[in-house]
Write an enzyme that holds these catalytic residues in place. Structure first.
Site, short mmCIF file in Angstrom:
data_model
loop_
_atom_site.label_atom_id
_atom_site.label_comp_id
_atom_site.label_asym_id
_atom_site.label_seq_id
_atom_site.Cartn_x
_atom_site.Cartn_y
_atom_site.Cartn_z
N ASP A 428 -1.34 10.52 -6.44
CA ASP A 428 -0.96 9.91 -5.11
C ASP A 428 0.32 9.39 -4.97
O ASP A 428 1.14 9.40 -5.98
CB ASP A 428 -2.29 8.55 -5.28
CG ASP A 428 -2.30 7.92 -3.77
OD1 ASP A 428 -2.07 8.64 -2.90
OD2 ASP A 428 -2.90 6.96 -3.70
N GLU A 431 4.70 11.48 -1.99
CA GLU A 431 5.41 12.23 -0.77
C GLU A 431 7.06 12.44 -1.26
O GLU A 431 7.50 13.40 -0.68
CB GLU A 431 5.13 11.36 0.50
CG GLU A 431 4.03 11.34 0.99
CD GLU A 431 2.81 10.67 0.11
OE1 GLU A 431 1.72 11.08 0.41
OE2 GLU A 431 3.32 9.50 -0.39
N ASP A 506 -4.95 8.39 4.00
CA ASP A 506 -5.54 7.04 4.46
C ASP A 506 -5.97 7.19 5.82
O ASP A 506 -5.31 6.42 7.05
CB ASP A 506 -4.55 5.96 3.96
CG ASP A 506 -4.20 6.00 2.78
OD1 ASP A 506 -4.98 6.52 1.79
OD2 ASP A 506 -2.89 5.38 2.22
#
Length: 846
Positions: A428, A431, A506
């Site tokens: 997670d 990015e 999300d």
């Protein structure tokens, strides 16, 4: 001041570039230089690769990869970058180099394969592509253009393509908007997009690949450039398709169909597909931010089993760690993780834990200390470490673009994976996300190795998450070569599907987001990321029972099937809000387990999850077909019939595998739904009722099911409901959907569901032929492979159709009439491991 040629390309919205000069500060000015092709002065050829050199220094490379794929590369100065791509599958090989026909004319060159023609105009240089009947498919308008500045170097490479009013565009991966991209523009820059909306852009992933459809001829364009990129599908100019990158090289692949599915398959071959996942990874997964302490996790696991709700995996979010230190456990909350995971394994659960890229700065933390000794973290150009806050207040970040760092990272999983029994890993925040800064990520000045081609973060940003997932995947493969890894990643780039599954980030608990997830999973699937899903029920906010049910029912047909929510870890404005409340401080749980909405919804949620386990043989076969052929598992209905204008903007349904259409429910309390069916005859999954395609039908909705339509002639393989996939399926169920007269084909693929025995022939492929002729239905099966499934019984079901007589390999067998249909039960399973096939003949009195 030297004047430069002004070109008719608009500047991007976030640029402050003037047409002549840019003011950088009070002391310096930054001149820019625009380059575009001019007249071709020289042409060279090396087998299937052609080079066109212009007087301005621009060079175009035309590389015929196959009859259907041409790679175009533009260089502004005649020099190309080294051959390297994180996106293209390193094992990609064209089936055969094309036989090319070349003609030289005064004003153009013609290069043609058996399927595609490429005309290269001479003055000025431009490209024109058509099919072999001369129908234009893709033609440059303003063509290629670059902009460089003294202080910033290359800042823009762009292509302008003619667009007609009939052209249609699809793809670009995770985008949340409507499926057709016409009239919109987009940016690819992996971004932590908490609580995004339908128009939010960019999102977590960058997949610069789109489909075009012109006069029923399909093509694809893949921009193999990792810099920030932008695509404009006629928003600025209705007659122009425009795409650009902020640096690097203009390198794109043109993939000709002529069918959309042809394009999808060729793109899949180009960028690759994953290995078969462990079968448990296709089961139902339960997650929450966060389950802790161990007592709470045991309670969740025990409740699943007590309530007979199937489940294969439980996830542990960041709070299992000791102070957000990756690869550690909070000993207060999880004093004996190995014992906990062993107990879960005995109950049929697999444990998946989160691992983030941000490594806490702490000299007492072994991972940080070893990373510093091994010099694996990212640095700024001035030699300082790249540090920033994520969950820890101060982190360093591995440079996953360095092969040595990927090797180091992969070995960090040893204790969790081999010693403690964690089954899968969830990467997670990759990015990469950085808190407390408006850009939400690294500054451009951060350095990266880029596999021996050093660069800055502008180029490496979009592949950072992809390479993290790759490092995880390759590490797990090395640690236990006999086991199929399961890796889940939030951020990625084209080609990342080879290493990890993904989800849509999300999202929110709303009916709008249910429909957004419906779009995103289709779009990801047709852009190479077949193993995808969403946070069922929504990550943020709280769904009611009906929304959760409808989302679960839709998720049954998404390859990645997981409930995940944030609980009440937040108050106020979200992850970056100063009012953020840590999970340990939250007093009240906002539970999102299947039983959390009351007895009525619990029963319906159980039924939805049970349906997933019944459909597993079909979905696993779809996964195998994707790997073997490149056919996406989920497809927008326009892929079924691109010549039908009523499907061009269709968003109500999704095409699952070769035989099934599913129509989710997107509105609360909806009692009926009008659907449009593609051509053909379709049968209701439950009742066998026939519907004619090419027409609209109004269906009465049931709370306990979605409308599921099956193509006439299909044979759907099913299993009985199981608590989890570690329990052998003792029965194979074949559901038959006979329609009008004809011959139809279906496939079932099976293997052990774990390990790599299939590479040594331990698999089974059953090919079914369903022949309908008047009142007779004949089903023939032929199989190949050495795998022996654990079946004890075979059950054949024909919903909505009554047959009077049945013969199995020439011998009469008894029939049962159940729920308005016909059932044949063969106990024990006939010819298991002996006969290569069977023939079933059924006759009706109709």
């Amino acid at each position: 001041m030297t004047k430069v040629k002004k070109v008719p390309f608009p500047l991007s919205s976030d640029e402050t570039v003037a047409q002549e000069l840019i003011t950088v500060n009070d002391r310096e000015r930054d001149a820019h230089y625009d380059t575009a092709p001019s007249e071709v002065t020289r042409v060279a050829r090396q087998d299937h690769v052609f080079f066109f050199y212009c007087a301005t220094g621009v060079c175009l490379e035309v590389n015929w990869v196959s009859d259907q794929i041409v790679r175009f590369r533009y260089s502004w100065n005649g020099t190309f970058e080294p051959e390297f791509s994180y996106a293209v599958d390193p094992h990609f090989q064209s089936t055969a180099l094309p036989s090319l026909h070349v003609e030289t004319h005064p004003d153009h060159y013609l290069i043609a394969s058996s399927k595609l023609r490429c005309i290269v105009e001479i003055n000025p240089l431009s490209i024109h592509l058509s099919d072999n009947q001369g129908q234009t498919i893709f033609k440059e308008k303003q063509g290629f253009y670059t902009r460089r500045t003294i202080l910033r170097g290359m800042i823009r490479l762009a292509i302008s393509i003619e667009k007609t009013t009939e052209d249609l565009y699809y793809g670009l991966g995770e985008k949340a908007c409507s499926l057709c991209l016409n009239g919109k523009d987009f940016e690819n820059w992996n971004t932590d997009s908490y609580s995004y909306q339908s128009q939010t852009d960019p999102l977590y992933k960058s997949i610069p690949f789109f489909y075009g459809l012109r006069k029923d001829l399909a093509y694809g364009v893949f921009l193999d450039n990792t810099y920030r990129s932008r695509f404009d599908f006629g928003k600025r100019k209705a007659d122009e398709l425009h795409f650009e990158a902020a640096g690097g090289e203009m390198r794109y692949y043109f993939i000709y169909g002529p069918q959309l599915l042809d394009v999808a398959r060729e793109y899949s071959h180009l960028t690759g597909a994953p290995e078969l996942p462990p079968i448990w990874a296709l089961g139902f997964h339960q997650s929450r931010w966060s389950y802790f302490p161990d007592k709470r996790v045991r309670e969740v696991a025990r409740t699943f089993r007590e309530k007979n709700i199937p489940c294969d995996a439980i996830y542990l979010d960041i709070d299992y760690m000791h102070g957000f230190r990756c690869f550690t456990w909070d000993q207060a909350h999880f004093p004996d993780p190995k014992k906990l995971i062993s107990e879960f394994k005995e109950m049929g659960f697999h444990t998946v834990v989160m691992i983030d890229p941000g490594i806490k700065i702490d000299p007492e933390y072994a991972v940080y200390r070893d990373g510093m000794e091994q010099d694996v973290f990212c640095y700024r150009t001035n030699g300082d470490l790249m540090t920033g806050p994520v969950w820890p207040q101060e982190c360093v970040f591995p440079d996953y673009t360095n092969p040595r760092v990927r090797e180091w990272w992969g070995m960090l999983y040893k204790k969790l994976y081999l010693d403690q029994g964690v089954a899968g890993f969830w990467n997670d925040m990759n990015e990469p996300a950085v808190f407390k800064v408006t850009i939400k990520t690294f500054p451009d000045e951060v350095r990266h190795d880029y596999d021996g081609q050093p660069t800055n973060h502008q180029k490496a940003h979009n592949i950072y998450g992809q390479q993290m997932a790759r490092a995880t995947y390759e590490g797990l493969k090395k640690l236990d070569p006999a086991r199929r890894p399961f890796v889940l990643t939030r951020a990625t780039f084209a080609g990342g599907q080879r290493h990890a599954a993904t989800w849509t980030g999300d999202n929110m608990a709303s009916w709008e987001h249910l429909q957004i997830a419906h779009r995103q999973t289709q779009r990801l699937s047709i852009c190479g990321f077949g193993f995808s899903g969403s946070d069922i029920g929504g990550f943020m906010d709280e769904p009611d029972g009906e929304l959760m049910l409808r989302w679960l029912q839709m998720g049954v047909f998404h390859p990645f099937f997981r409930i995940h929510s944030m609980g009440n870890n937040l108050s106020g404005g979200g992850l970056h809000d100063p009012n953020w409340v840590h999970a340990q401080e939250a007093e009240n749980r906002l539970d999102q387990e299947p039983w959390a909405f009351g007895a009525q919804w619990e029963a319906l949620n159980r039924q939805a999850i049970e349906l997933r386990y019944q459909w597993l043989p079909y979905l696993y076969t779809c996964f195998w077909t994707w790997i073997q052929q490149g056919t996406p598992m989920l497809k927008s209905l326009v892929f079924y019939d691109q010549t039908d204008p009523l499907l061009h903007h269709h968003e109500e349904g999704v095409w699952i595998g070769p035989h099934v259409l599913v129509f989710p429910v997107f509105k609360a309390g909806q009692k009926s739904k009008t659907i449009y069916l593609p051509k053909g005859i379709w049968l209701d999954y439950q009742t066998g009722k026939h519907y004619e395609g090419g027409k609209k039908h109004r269906l009465v909705l049931q709370l306990d099911r979605l409308p599921i339509l099956v193509a006439a002639g299909a044979v759907l393989p099913h299993h009985p409901v199981r608590a989890n996939t570690t329990i052998p399926a003792e029965e194979l169920i074949l559901r038959l959907y006979p329609g009008p007269d004809g011959v139809f084909h279906s496939t079932l693929y099976e293997d052990e569901g774990e390990g790599y025995g299939y590479s040594a022939g331990i698999f089974l492929v059953r090919q079914f032929t369903c022949e309908v002729k008047g009142d007779k239905l004949t089903v023939r099966m032929h199989q190949e492979g050495a795998y022996s499934p654990p079946y004890k019984r075979l059950r054949v079901q024909i919903p909505g159709r009554i047959f009077e007589n049945a013969q199995w390999n020439g011998e009469t067998v008894s029939l049962l009439r159940e729920k308005g249909g016909t059932t044949i039960l063969l106990d024990p399973f006939p010819g298991q491991g002996k006969d290569p096939g069977f023939e079933l003949l059924l006759e009706s009195a109709e």
